[in-house]
Write a protein that holds these residues in place. Structure first.
Motif, PDB file in Angstrom:
ATOM      1  N   PHE A 158       0.809  -1.218   0.000  1.00 48.05           N
ATOM      2  CA  PHE A 158       0.000   0.000   0.000  1.00 48.05           C
ATOM      3  C   PHE A 158       0.848   1.276   0.000  1.00 48.05           C
ATOM      4  O   PHE A 158       0.303   2.373   0.054  1.00 48.05           O
ATOM      5  CB  PHE A 158      -0.934  -0.002   1.218  1.00 48.05           C
ATOM      6  CG  PHE A 158      -1.891  -1.161   1.235  1.00 48.05           C
ATOM      7  CD1 PHE A 158      -3.159  -1.043   0.688  1.00 48.05           C
ATOM      8  CD2 PHE A 158      -1.514  -2.380   1.772  1.00 48.05           C
ATOM      9  CE1 PHE A 158      -4.035  -2.111   0.681  1.00 48.05           C
ATOM     10  CE2 PHE A 158      -2.392  -3.458   1.779  1.00 48.05           C
ATOM     11  CZ  PHE A 158      -3.654  -3.329   1.227  1.00 48.05           C
ATOM     12  N   PHE A 159       2.175   1.113  -0.054  1.00 44.70           N
ATOM     13  CA  PHE A 159       3.041   2.287  -0.073  1.00 44.70           C
ATOM     14  C   PHE A 159       3.059   2.912  -1.466  1.00 44.70           C
ATOM     15  O   PHE A 159       3.104   2.210  -2.478  1.00 44.70           O
ATOM     16  CB  PHE A 159       4.478   1.931   0.319  1.00 44.70           C
ATOM     17  CG  PHE A 159       4.663   1.491   1.747  1.00 44.70           C
ATOM     18  CD1 PHE A 159       3.686   1.697   2.711  1.00 44.70           C
ATOM     19  CD2 PHE A 159       5.845   0.863   2.134  1.00 44.70           C
ATOM     20  CE1 PHE A 159       3.871   1.296   4.025  1.00 44.70           C
ATOM     21  CE2 PHE A 159       6.046   0.447   3.455  1.00 44.70           C
ATOM     22  CZ  PHE A 159       5.053   0.670   4.393  1.00 44.70           C
ATOM     23  N   TYR A 160       3.103   4.224  -1.511  1.00 48.96           N
ATOM     24  CA  TYR A 160       3.238   4.968  -2.766  1.00 48.96           C
ATOM     25  C   TYR A 160       4.709   5.136  -3.128  1.00 48.96           C
ATOM     26  O   TYR A 160       5.089   5.034  -4.293  1.00 48.96           O
ATOM     27  CB  TYR A 160       2.552   6.326  -2.587  1.00 48.96           C
ATOM     28  CG  TYR A 160       2.767   7.310  -3.706  1.00 48.96           C
ATOM     29  CD1 TYR A 160       2.192   7.116  -4.968  1.00 48.96           C
ATOM     30  CD2 TYR A 160       3.539   8.453  -3.505  1.00 48.96           C
ATOM     31  CE1 TYR A 160       2.384   8.035  -5.995  1.00 48.96           C
ATOM     32  CE2 TYR A 160       3.733   9.379  -4.526  1.00 48.96           C
ATOM     33  CZ  TYR A 160       3.157   9.166  -5.764  1.00 48.96           C
ATOM     34  OH  TYR A 160       3.340  10.069  -6.777  1.00 48.96           O
ATOM     35  N   ARG A 161       5.539   5.412  -2.125  1.00 45.94           N
ATOM     36  CA  ARG A 161       6.971   5.574  -2.299  1.00 45.94           C
ATOM     37  C   ARG A 161       7.692   5.084  -1.039  1.00 45.94           C
ATOM     38  O   ARG A 161       7.104   5.070   0.048  1.00 45.94           O
ATOM     39  CB  ARG A 161       7.359   7.052  -2.519  1.00 45.94           C
ATOM     40  CG  ARG A 161       6.839   7.686  -3.800  1.00 45.94           C
ATOM     41  CD  ARG A 161       7.648   7.221  -4.998  1.00 45.94           C
ATOM     42  NE  ARG A 161       7.325   7.977  -6.198  1.00 45.94           N
ATOM     43  CZ  ARG A 161       6.353   7.673  -7.051  1.00 45.94           C
ATOM     44  NH1 ARG A 161       5.559   6.644  -6.797  1.00 45.94           N
ATOM     45  NH2 ARG A 161       6.164   8.398  -8.145  1.00 45.94           N
ATOM     46  N   ILE A 162       8.972   4.718  -1.208  1.00 43.58           N
ATOM     47  CA  ILE A 162       9.839   4.404  -0.069  1.00 43.58           C
ATOM     48  C   ILE A 162      11.096   5.252  -0.182  1.00 43.58           C
ATOM     49  O   ILE A 162      11.722   5.321  -1.248  1.00 43.58           O
ATOM     50  CB  ILE A 162      10.230   2.910  -0.027  1.00 43.58           C
ATOM     51  CG1 ILE A 162       8.993   2.040   0.202  1.00 43.58           C
ATOM     52  CG2 ILE A 162      11.280   2.653   1.063  1.00 43.58           C
ATOM     53  CD1 ILE A 162       9.276   0.539   0.115  1.00 43.58           C
ATOM     54  N   ILE A 163      11.463   5.886   0.926  1.00 41.16           N
ATOM     55  CA  ILE A 163      12.713   6.640   1.013  1.00 41.16           C
ATOM     56  C   ILE A 163      13.630   5.917   1.989  1.00 41.16           C
ATOM     57  O   ILE A 163      13.209   5.574   3.108  1.00 41.16           O
ATOM     58  CB  ILE A 163      12.458   8.087   1.491  1.00 41.16           C
ATOM     59  CG1 ILE A 163      11.627   8.847   0.459  1.00 41.16           C
ATOM     60  CG2 ILE A 163      13.775   8.806   1.757  1.00 41.16           C
ATOM     61  CD1 ILE A 163      11.137  10.201   0.945  1.00 41.16           C
TER      62      ILE A 163
END
Length: 357
Positions: free
Chosen positions: A132-137
């Protein structure tokens, strides 16, 4: 974009500091920014800009439904579109996404034990949530590679921490003699390896009795903290090693110091190193995490972790060479201002989250 920073607490720490730094930095760009603490507040709340929308959830358990719906109400009322969940707050962000599907979740991975990823907890939960993540940093390249291999979100970016030193009205005067102070800016956690630093200090003060060591960071008053205090006493270092706990006046502390050190066993990208460099403090640090990407031969001294002999040897050399201290301090300052400033990193951050493909 209306972005909310989600963090478990505002107790002093790298992830917590970056949550505050992002909240403050985004306020300058968007004229709106928000931060929510999920469990408790802390000293870093003092560094949060007054205009940042703020909520303390005081969540009582992992599945605190009332807290979850208070968070949903806050998000809806403030028309928030992105939630940047720092470290373990990803789980609450995942639950929020389930009841507020339009949100875009950015997970910011600050895992400090990146050399020991096999010890990471809650992997299965994190994997499910990553759907469900849009982006990971990720704060270093090790964590970036790990996320790409182990998690389901394929939009992953290594983005370094940035420096944001806030002016503090707090006044603190370090003990010891000006020009002869060695600073270790690190919370009292085992991975920071203060015990090795104390072994180094024990030998250094024999040759340089006027030099002092200053340990600044949160004291958790636990077994590790007791071991640090016991070692200071058992080695008769009370007049050469001083502990201060957490302080907000970081700029003042660094400016009163002569050399910055870190003896960490593991790191992501330590904010304290960036702060040392931002203010031109020469450093002796261990080669862990992202540190070797920053520290080169001309801007600092790198030591293998757990090598107390080499650490003491190199620290001795730099104590004796004031001119070299000036050179590497100046070079490190240039490196940090060029590549790890708020402006540089936030521009990369916004570009990353604005692209939908």
């Amino acid at each position: 974009m209306r972005i909310l920073q989600l963090i478990d607490s505002l107790e002093p720490g790298g992830a917590e500091k970056m949550a505050v730094s992002y909240a403050n930095a985004l306020l300058d760009i968007n004229s709106f920014s928000a931060l929510v603490t999920t469990r408790k507040e802390g000293e870093l709340k003092k560094e949060l800009a007054v205009a940042v929308k703020y909520l303390a959830l005081n969540r009582k358990s992992i599945l605190d439904i009332k807290a979850l719906f208070r968070l949903r109400k806050f998000v809806k009322e403030n028309k928030i579109t992105f939630v940047q969940a720092h470290s373990s707050s990803f789980f609450l962000a995942f639950l929020l996404k389930c009841i507020y599907p339009s949100l875009k979740i950015i997970w910011h991975d600050h895992f400090g034990n990146s050399e020991f990823l096999h010890k990471r907890k809650n992997i299965n939960t994190l994997k499910i949530a990553s759907l469900f993540f849009y982006r990971i940093i990720a704060v270093n390249e090790i964590l970036e590679k790990w996320a790409k291999v182990n998690l389901y979100c394929n939009k992953v970016l290594y983005l370094p921490n940035f420096v944001a030193i806030n002016k503090s009205p707090e006044k603190i005067n370090l003990h010891g003699i000006s020009g002869k102070r060695i600073l270790c800016l690190a919370n009292f956690r085992k991975q920071k390896n203060h015990l090795m630093l104390l072994e180094v200090a024990r030998k250094i003060v024999i040759s340089f009795p006027d030099w002092t060591f200053h340990l600044v960071g949160k004291d958790f008053h636990d077994e590790y903290s007791a071991a640090i205090n016991d070692k200071i006493i058992s080695n008769n270092l009370q007049q050469n090693v001083y502990t201060y706990g957490s302080v907000n006046a970081i700029e003042s502390v660094i400016n009163q110091s002569t050399i910055g050190v870190l003896t960490s066993l593991s790191e992501g990208l330590p904010v304290s190193l960036l702060e040392y460099g931002y203010l031109g403090l020469p450093v002796v640090v261990t080669a862990v995490g992202e540190i070797p990407k920053i520290i080169k031969e001309n801007n600092g001294i790198l030591i293998n972790s757990e090598d107390a002999v080499s650490f003491e040897k190199e620290l001795t050399k730099i104590i004796q060479d004031e001119e070299r201290r000036k050179i590497i301090g100046t070079n490190l300052k240039q490196e940090i201002h060029l590549n790890y400033s708020k402006k540089v990193v936030v521009e990369k951050y916004l570009k990353f989250i604005r692209h939908d493909n």
